[in-house]
Design a protein around this motif. Structure first.
Motif, PDB file in Angstrom:
ATOM      1  N   PHE A   1       0.833  -1.204   0.000  1.00 41.79           N
ATOM      2  CA  PHE A   1       0.000   0.000   0.000  1.00 41.79           C
ATOM      3  C   PHE A   1       0.870   1.258   0.000  1.00 41.79           C
ATOM      4  O   PHE A   1       0.580   2.231  -0.698  1.00 41.79           O
ATOM      5  N   GLY A   2       1.972   1.220   0.774  1.00 47.04           N
ATOM      6  CA  GLY A   2       2.870   2.358   0.846  1.00 47.04           C
ATOM      7  C   GLY A   2       3.434   2.728  -0.508  1.00 47.04           C
ATOM      8  O   GLY A   2       3.543   3.919  -0.849  1.00 47.04           O
ATOM      9  N   LYS A   3       3.804   1.749  -1.300  1.00 45.35           N
ATOM     10  CA  LYS A   3       4.337   2.031  -2.631  1.00 45.35           C
ATOM     11  C   LYS A   3       3.302   2.736  -3.504  1.00 45.35           C
ATOM     12  O   LYS A   3       3.637   3.614  -4.303  1.00 45.35           O
ATOM     13  N   LEU A   4       2.046   2.363  -3.343  1.00 43.69           N
ATOM     14  CA  LEU A   4       0.988   2.952  -4.168  1.00 43.69           C
ATOM     15  C   LEU A   4       0.691   4.407  -3.790  1.00 43.69           C
ATOM     16  O   LEU A   4       0.299   5.202  -4.642  1.00 43.69           O
ATOM     17  N   VAL A   5       0.865   4.730  -2.494  1.00 37.44           N
ATOM     18  CA  VAL A   5       0.570   6.090  -2.049  1.00 37.44           C
ATOM     19  C   VAL A   5       1.841   6.922  -1.854  1.00 37.44           C
ATOM     20  O   VAL A   5       1.787   8.045  -1.354  1.00 37.44           O
ATOM     21  N   HIS A   6       2.982   6.349  -2.261  1.00 39.97           N
ATOM     22  CA  HIS A   6       4.276   7.039  -2.193  1.00 39.97           C
ATOM     23  C   HIS A   6       4.742   7.277  -0.758  1.00 39.97           C
ATOM     24  O   HIS A   6       5.331   8.317  -0.449  1.00 39.97           O
ATOM     25  N   PHE A   7       4.471   6.321   0.113  1.00 40.10           N
ATOM     26  CA  PHE A   7       4.962   6.336   1.483  1.00 40.10           C
ATOM     27  C   PHE A   7       5.617   4.987   1.747  1.00 40.10           C
ATOM     28  O   PHE A   7       5.333   3.997   1.066  1.00 40.10           O
ATOM     29  N   SER A   8       6.474   4.937   2.760  1.00 38.27           N
ATOM     30  CA  SER A   8       7.080   3.653   3.127  1.00 38.27           C
ATOM     31  C   SER A   8       6.089   2.831   3.951  1.00 38.27           C
ATOM     32  O   SER A   8       5.121   3.369   4.507  1.00 38.27           O
TER      33      SER A   8
ATOM     34  N   LEU B   1      -3.887  10.839   2.781  1.00 38.37           N
ATOM     35  CA  LEU B   1      -5.285  10.396   2.754  1.00 38.37           C
ATOM     36  C   LEU B   1      -5.929  10.627   1.392  1.00 38.37           C
ATOM     37  O   LEU B   1      -6.776   9.843   0.955  1.00 38.37           O
ATOM     38  N   ARG B   2      -5.524  11.687   0.707  1.00 38.03           N
ATOM     39  CA  ARG B   2      -6.059  11.909  -0.640  1.00 38.03           C
ATOM     40  C   ARG B   2      -5.616  10.791  -1.582  1.00 38.03           C
ATOM     41  O   ARG B   2      -6.405  10.269  -2.378  1.00 38.03           O
ATOM     42  N   ARG B   3      -4.345  10.413  -1.497  1.00 42.70           N
ATOM     43  CA  ARG B   3      -3.834   9.303  -2.310  1.00 42.70           C
ATOM     44  C   ARG B   3      -4.489   7.998  -1.895  1.00 42.70           C
ATOM     45  O   ARG B   3      -4.811   7.150  -2.740  1.00 42.70           O
ATOM     46  N   ALA B   4      -4.709   7.816  -0.593  1.00 45.82           N
ATOM     47  CA  ALA B   4      -5.355   6.596  -0.114  1.00 45.82           C
ATOM     48  C   ALA B   4      -6.767   6.478  -0.668  1.00 45.82           C
ATOM     49  O   ALA B   4      -7.201   5.393  -1.078  1.00 45.82           O
TER      50      ALA B   4
END
Length: 267
Positions: A28-35, A54-57
């Motif tokens: 999930f982190g890769k998809l929202v650009h977080f670790s 949260l917007r990316r989520a």
């Protein structure tokens, strides 16, 4: 805000939606650009709720904007107790009136102008500035909704001209916004010229909101916060003072011409 019930609900919903999508925290982190560790910290309440995250989520999980909507509620929950009744009055209003002798009314501020106003309080952190800014920008959406309230603002000319060379670009953007807002059928902006002598409005800013039941409530701003006014006698005084300051102001057409003249003088 992080300890509020709505913030806890956001974290629970985020985890539920992620698991339903069969995504690990790393995936999930890769998809929202977080670790993955950052995702874990958000879900556990060890990291502040982040609007970009949260917007990316919402986009990745296809929530229809659920998480961002909940975040807006959480931000409202986190507002000072004295402000919450007025925020509710704004949301329910069919008519609104606002007088401001010192700054552009919050519902008409650009993001850059609002940030500068909030930053002028050097006792609050950068993170808190951005949180307050987000709430202010969210409040403005009520003027863009399908059935917006009729909004009338009276502002002193000195508010428009308060700018040195470093501030002129920001103010040019702000005054342009005011001219654009004044072109909307439900928004009226009236300027009190600087050559008008002492009048009752200079005692301080105030706002009024009329709900669907026909009743008015008022709001007074102070250095320490604000106060909602709902006693009939006090509301009657504010309505009378509104009529007084409105009578000192230019017409809508004259006000727009003055705002355009201010911008021209800067260029």
């Amino acid at each position: 805000m992080e300890g509020e019930p709505t913030a806890e609900l956001i974290r629970a919903q985020l985890r539920r939606l992620r698991l339903r999508a069969e995504l690990s925290q790393e995936e999930f982190g890769k998809l929202v650009h977080f670790s993955g560790s950052q995702v874990s910290a958000v879900e556990l309440g060890q990291r502040p709720l982040d609007r970009f995250f949260l917007r990316r989520a919402d986009e990745v999980l296809g929530t229809g904007g659920l998480l961002m909507s909940l975040l807006k509620l959480a931000e409202r929950d986190g507002q000072p107790s004295w402000l919450r009744p007025w925020l509710e009055a704004e949301r329910q209003a069919q008519q609104m009136r606002c007088y401001q002798p010192t700054i552009v009314p919050g519902l008409l501020q650009t993001e850059n102008y609002a940030r500068a106003v909030i930053r002028s309080d050097n006792t609050i952190s950068g993170d808190e500035v951005e949180k307050r800014l987000a709430v202010r920008m969210d409040r403005q959406t009520l003027l863009c909704q399908a059935d917006p309230p009729v909004y009338v603002a009276v502002v002193e000319e000195t508010v428009l001209r308060r700018a040195d060379e470093s501030f002129q670009a920001l103010m040019a953007e702000q005054v342009t916004r005011l001219v654009e807002c004044a072109d909307r059928p439900h928004i009226s902006i009236h300027i009190i010229p600087s050559d008008i002598p002492m009048h009752v409005g200079l005692v301080g800013p105030f706002a009024l909101a009329r709900g669907g039941d026909g009743g008015w409530v008022g709001h007074l701003e102070t250095q320490l916060g604000g106060e909602v006014v709902d006693r009939d006698e006090d509301v009657a005084i504010l309505l009378a003072r509104w009529e007084s300051v409105r009578s000192q102001a230019l017409s809508q057409r004259q006000s727009v011409e003055l705002m355009k003249e201010v911008m021209t003088s800067w260029s």
